[in-house]
Design a protein around this motif. Structure first.
Motif, PDB file in Angstrom:
ATOM      1  N   SER A 240       0.830  -1.218   0.000  1.00 35.22           N
ATOM      2  CA  SER A 240       0.000   0.000   0.000  1.00 35.22           C
ATOM      3  C   SER A 240       0.856   1.256   0.000  1.00 35.22           C
ATOM      4  N   SER A 241       2.067   1.180   0.571  1.00 33.85           N
ATOM      5  CA  SER A 241       2.978   2.327   0.528  1.00 33.85           C
ATOM      6  C   SER A 241       3.671   2.404  -0.827  1.00 33.85           C
ATOM      7  N   PHE A 244       1.834   4.474  -4.094  1.00 36.50           N
ATOM      8  CA  PHE A 244       1.973   5.877  -4.524  1.00 36.50           C
ATOM      9  C   PHE A 244       3.065   6.004  -5.580  1.00 36.50           C
ATOM     10  N   ASP A 320      -7.279  -0.259  -0.081  1.00 36.87           N
ATOM     11  CA  ASP A 320      -6.557   0.924   0.427  1.00 36.87           C
ATOM     12  C   ASP A 320      -5.918   1.754  -0.691  1.00 36.87           C
ATOM     13  N   GLU A 321      -6.040   1.290  -1.933  1.00 39.25           N
ATOM     14  CA  GLU A 321      -5.306   1.933  -3.029  1.00 39.25           C
ATOM     15  C   GLU A 321      -6.172   2.826  -3.915  1.00 39.25           C
ATOM     16  N   ALA A 324      -4.901   6.454  -4.739  1.00 41.77           N
ATOM     17  CA  ALA A 324      -3.843   6.417  -5.764  1.00 41.77           C
ATOM     18  C   ALA A 324      -4.441   6.112  -7.138  1.00 41.77           C
ATOM     19  N   ARG A 351     -13.355   8.428   1.581  1.00 46.23           N
ATOM     20  CA  ARG A 351     -12.349   8.570   0.511  1.00 46.23           C
ATOM     21  C   ARG A 351     -12.958   8.894  -0.848  1.00 46.23           C
ATOM     22  N   ASP A 390      -6.224  12.366   6.144  1.00 44.42           N
ATOM     23  CA  ASP A 390      -6.167  10.987   5.661  1.00 44.42           C
ATOM     24  C   ASP A 390      -4.828  10.770   4.951  1.00 44.42           C
ATOM     25  N   HIS A 391      -3.989   9.934   5.563  1.00 42.98           N
ATOM     26  CA  HIS A 391      -2.615   9.729   5.068  1.00 42.98           C
ATOM     27  C   HIS A 391      -2.561   9.331   3.593  1.00 42.98           C
ATOM     28  N   ARG A 392      -3.430   8.403   3.202  1.00 42.52           N
ATOM     29  CA  ARG A 392      -3.332   7.909   1.820  1.00 42.52           C
ATOM     30  C   ARG A 392      -3.798   8.967   0.809  1.00 42.52           C
ATOM     31  N   SER A 396      -1.388  10.488  -2.151  1.00 42.44           N
ATOM     32  CA  SER A 396      -1.888  10.391  -3.529  1.00 42.44           C
ATOM     33  C   SER A 396      -1.841  11.747  -4.216  1.00 42.44           C
ATOM     34  N   SER A 419       1.310   5.748   8.718  1.00 43.61           N
ATOM     35  CA  SER A 419       1.637   4.552   7.926  1.00 43.61           C
ATOM     36  C   SER A 419       2.952   4.661   7.183  1.00 43.61           C
TER      37      SER A 419
END
Ligand code: S3P
Length: 438
Positions: A240-241, A244, A320-321, A324, A351, A390-392, A396, A419
């Protein structure tokens, strides 16, 4: 935001991305490694542990419950397990921070203890639905008070749990895992059936710690009354990291980036398939197995992307993607349609809404639907977006800024540390032009 300090970023357009990008350890695996080591018998060594706020919060909760956890070096933990019944209650609340995984799995674990516990979280976690976990746990005999279905959760101790057969209403590894952890303490058999297979780290790790468990994609079954034996855990890099960088290198002309030793559990790599359907050039090299998990180097080169109708079957494997993916869709030629992803509305932020508002602010045509979005790809303009902590989403939009026509200001980025500690430096090391906003 994490409550400490508000942090905004500016992402500038940049040239081709190059280099090896070593992303931190997997969040899901790190949480589970800490929990199972804590209630195992003996000393477990964890390597590659994610030094993020979420996973550190889980470690801190277990330490508060009497587990000795040492950290000889970054990413390394030595956990002296107290055995299944060795945790000690704490009169203070157990703070899970921003972590839905931490809170939901710990609720399952704590439901079978002799003592009461109160689980709390930050502003975002305090808005996330918990009945999906507390309802089935109640069916197992647990008693858990919520605030109208939300945290704080008060888990009553001293309850006798019994196994149940539970068909999950939504595909969720967190619910499945909470029930399996409660099942360790339950009389009889706990069986979980999923509408679509989800990540199976809890099942695999329970087996590695010596607990008899039967599982196959979409189902898992165990019986209470066994013991966990300490073991070594090697945490792979978090797909998931890596996501990006998969998107960033795909959309910036001339890019070629290698992401070494990333976990490639098939229940996590849906984005890889989605991007390939959009025309991405992504290769897997040096495949091997580490700690029972498939890992490999991911090599991604720039390629022109086109819109797709995302197959709904991919949704749980890339849950979780989506932030992105939405960025990839915004730059792709033509229309991308996402359906069957209503779960995105109850993540660290809504999201669908947060991405739609941000992309619109950058001039992208996007229509929100209850369970997805319709995105017409084209150009990304300069502008300001809010990640809503929201980190993701923040990461993104950092990728989106690479191909924007000017600066993109991204607000409320402090939670990236939950994360992906060190994201900004790592991103800049391969060619991002990302800085702190004044
Ligand atoms: C996770 C499961 C997923 C995922 C989350 C981590 C896990 O949540 O979104 O980031 O580690 O089990 P759901 O179970 O709510 O889908």
């Amino acid at each position: 935001m994490s409550g400490v300090q508000r942090l905004d970023w500016i992402s500038h357009p940049a040239g081709a991305l190059h280099g090896d990008v070593v992303v931190p350890g997997d969040k899901s695996v790190s949480h589970r490694s800490m929990m199972l080591s804590a209630i195992a018998e003996g000393t477990s060594h964890i390597r590659g542990f994610l030094e993020g706020e979420d996973t550190r919060a889980t470690a801190a909760v277990l330490a508060q419950l009497g587990v000795s956890i040492e950290s000889p070096s970054a990413g390394e933990r030595v956990v002296r397990g107290v055995g299944l019944h060795g945790l000690r209650g704490s009169s203070k609340p157990l703070d899970c921070g921003n972590a839905g995984t931490g809170m939901r799995l710990l609720t399952g674990l704590l439901a079978g203890q002799a003592f009461d516990s109160t689980l709390i979280g930050d502003e975002s976690l305090s808005k996330r639905p918990m009945r999906r976990v507390t309802d089935p746990l109640t069916k197992m005999g647990a008693q858990i008070d919520t605030l109208d279905g939300l945290p704080p959760l008060h888990v009553h101790g001293g309850k006798t749990l019994h196994g149940i057969r539970y068909e999950l209403p939504v595909a969720s590894a967190q619910i499945k895992s909470a029930l399996l952890l409660a099942g360790l303490y339950a009389k009889g058999i706990t069986e979980v059936i999923e509408p679509h297979p989800t990540r199976d780290y809890t099942e695999r790790m329970l087996a590695a710690f010596g607990w008899p468990i039967e599982f196959s994609p979409g189902r898992a079954k165990l019986e209470g009354g066994h013991r966990l034996k300490a073991t070594g855990v090697v945490v792979p890099a978090d797909f998931s990291s890596a996501a990006f960088f998969l998107v960033a290198a795909s959309i910036v002309p001339g890019s070629i980036v290698r992401l070494p030793a990333v976990g490639l559990n098939p229940r996590r790599t849906g984005l890889l398939e989605a991007l390939r359907l959009m025309g991405a050039d992504i290769q897997i090299e040096k495949q091997s197995e580490s700690g029972g998990e498939k890992v490999g180097d991911i090599v991604v080169r720039h390629a022109p992307l086109h819109g797709i109708e995302l197959p709904e079957t991919l949704v749980p494997d890339m849950i979780d993607e989506f932030p992105a993916l939405f960025v990839a869709a915004a730059i792709a030629k033509g229309r991308t349609i996402v359906r069957g992803a209503a779960e995105l509305r109850v993540k660290e932020s809504d999201r669908i809404a947060t991405m739609a508002a941000g992309l619109r602010a950058l001039g992208v045509r996007i229509e929100e639907t209850p369970d997805g979005a319709i995105i017409d790809g084209g150009a990304i303009e300069a502008g300001a977006v809010d990640s809503h902590g929201d980190h993701r989403i923040a990461m993104s939009f950092a990728a989106a800024g690479l191909v924007a026509k000017g600066e993109v200001v991204i607000r409320d980025c402090a939670n990236v540390a939950t994360s992906f500690p060190g994201f900004l430096e790592l991103a800049n090391s391969c060619g991002f032009a990302l800085g702190l906003a004044p």
